[in-house]
Motif scaffolding. Structure first.
Motif, PDB file in Angstrom:
ATOM      1  N   GLN A 171     -42.358 -19.848   8.328  1.00  0.00           N
ATOM      2  CA  GLN A 171     -43.200 -19.199   9.331  1.00  0.00           C
ATOM      3  C   GLN A 171     -44.617 -19.770   9.347  1.00  0.00           C
ATOM      4  OE1 GLN A 171     -42.633 -18.035   6.357  1.00  0.00           O
ATOM      5  NE2 GLN A 171     -44.595 -17.292   5.568  1.00  0.00           N
ATOM      6  N   GLY A 172     -44.973 -20.528   8.342  1.00  0.00           N
ATOM      7  CA  GLY A 172     -46.291 -21.150   8.296  1.00  0.00           C
ATOM      8  C   GLY A 172     -47.289 -20.333   7.490  1.00  0.00           C
ATOM      9  N   THR A 173     -48.233 -21.061   6.892  1.00  0.00           N
ATOM     10  CA  THR A 173     -49.319 -20.404   6.159  1.00  0.00           C
ATOM     11  C   THR A 173     -50.625 -21.126   6.498  1.00  0.00           C
ATOM     12  OG1 THR A 173     -50.057 -19.649   3.969  1.00  0.00           O
ATOM     13  CG2 THR A 173     -48.984 -21.806   4.058  1.00  0.00           C
ATOM     14  N   GLN A 174     -51.668 -20.360   6.746  1.00  0.00           N
ATOM     15  CA  GLN A 174     -52.949 -20.916   7.184  1.00  0.00           C
ATOM     16  C   GLN A 174     -53.735 -21.440   5.997  1.00  0.00           C
ATOM     17  OE1 GLN A 174     -54.376 -21.125  10.458  1.00  0.00           O
ATOM     18  NE2 GLN A 174     -55.878 -22.393   9.370  1.00  0.00           N
ATOM     19  N   VAL A 175     -54.240 -22.653   6.145  1.00  0.00           N
ATOM     20  CA  VAL A 175     -55.175 -23.235   5.178  1.00  0.00           C
ATOM     21  C   VAL A 175     -56.467 -23.536   5.922  1.00  0.00           C
ATOM     22  CG1 VAL A 175     -55.671 -25.218   3.706  1.00  0.00           C
ATOM     23  CG2 VAL A 175     -53.384 -24.188   3.709  1.00  0.00           C
ATOM     24  N   THR A 176     -57.558 -22.977   5.447  1.00  0.00           N
ATOM     25  CA  THR A 176     -58.867 -23.191   6.058  1.00  0.00           C
ATOM     26  C   THR A 176     -59.811 -23.749   5.004  1.00  0.00           C
ATOM     27  OG1 THR A 176     -58.528 -21.345   7.579  1.00  0.00           O
ATOM     28  CG2 THR A 176     -60.784 -22.136   7.306  1.00  0.00           C
ATOM     29  N   VAL A 177     -60.395 -24.915   5.311  1.00  0.00           N
ATOM     30  CA  VAL A 177     -61.339 -25.549   4.404  1.00  0.00           C
ATOM     31  C   VAL A 177     -62.711 -25.467   5.057  1.00  0.00           C
ATOM     32  CG1 VAL A 177     -61.921 -27.595   3.076  1.00  0.00           C
ATOM     33  CG2 VAL A 177     -59.518 -27.096   3.638  1.00  0.00           C
ATOM     34  N   SER A 178     -63.563 -24.671   4.492  1.00  0.00           N
ATOM     35  CA  SER A 178     -64.870 -24.440   5.104  1.00  0.00           C
ATOM     36  C   SER A 178     -65.841 -23.924   4.055  1.00  0.00           C
ATOM     37  CB  SER A 178     -64.749 -23.414   6.234  1.00  0.00           C
ATOM     38  OG  SER A 178     -66.017 -23.077   6.758  1.00  0.00           O
ATOM     39  N   SER A 179     -67.109 -24.282   4.236  1.00  0.00           N
ATOM     40  CA  SER A 179     -68.137 -23.767   3.351  1.00  0.00           C
ATOM     41  C   SER A 179     -68.761 -22.500   3.936  1.00  0.00           C
ATOM     42  CB  SER A 179     -69.215 -24.828   3.124  1.00  0.00           C
ATOM     43  OG  SER A 179     -69.747 -25.273   4.356  1.00  0.00           O
TER      44      SER A 179
END
Length: 120
Positions: free
Chosen positions: A112-120
């Motif tokens: 189903q997908g999993t969110q990865v967010t790379v942010s400061s």
């Protein structure tokens, strides 16, 4: 019918690490080619990494080679994606996929997908 469930996504700062896991059920895991894809907003879905148990084969996209590591645990029917040195360009929904057809480009089963967010 193979079912795939991803876990491990989240928010991480640039330079950080995350480990994704995909748990498979309902199929002969060792016969499956397992892969991780990702799709960022407005971009096409990209094959990130893939692993075949036998004959042994591992694939990495150029954009992640040297930073990401795919590994599988055949006893637990899981495949992990260790992601290091993450940067904002790695932000995407990550999907686990599987195929019994021994093709890097054709997959029959998707998580189903999993969110990865790379942010400061």
């Amino acid at each position: 019918q193979v079912q795939l469930v991803e876990s491990g996504g989240g928010l991480v700062q640039p330079g950080g690490s995350l480990r994704l896991r995909c748990a498979a059920s309902g199929g002969a895991f060792t016969s499956l080619l397992m892969a991780w894809f990702r799709q960022a907003p407005g971009k096409e879905r990209e094959l990130v990494a893939a692993s075949r148990y036998w004959p042994e084969y591992t694939y990495y996209a150029d954009s992640v080679r040297g930073r990401f590591t795919i590994s599988r645990d055949n006893a637990q029917s899981t495949v992990d994606l260790q992601m290091d040195s993450l940067n904002p360009e790695d932000t995407a929904v990550y999907y686990c996929a599987a195929t019994a057809r021994n093709s890097l480009h054709t997959y029959d089963y998707w998580g189903q997908g999993t969110q990865v967010t790379v942010s400061s």
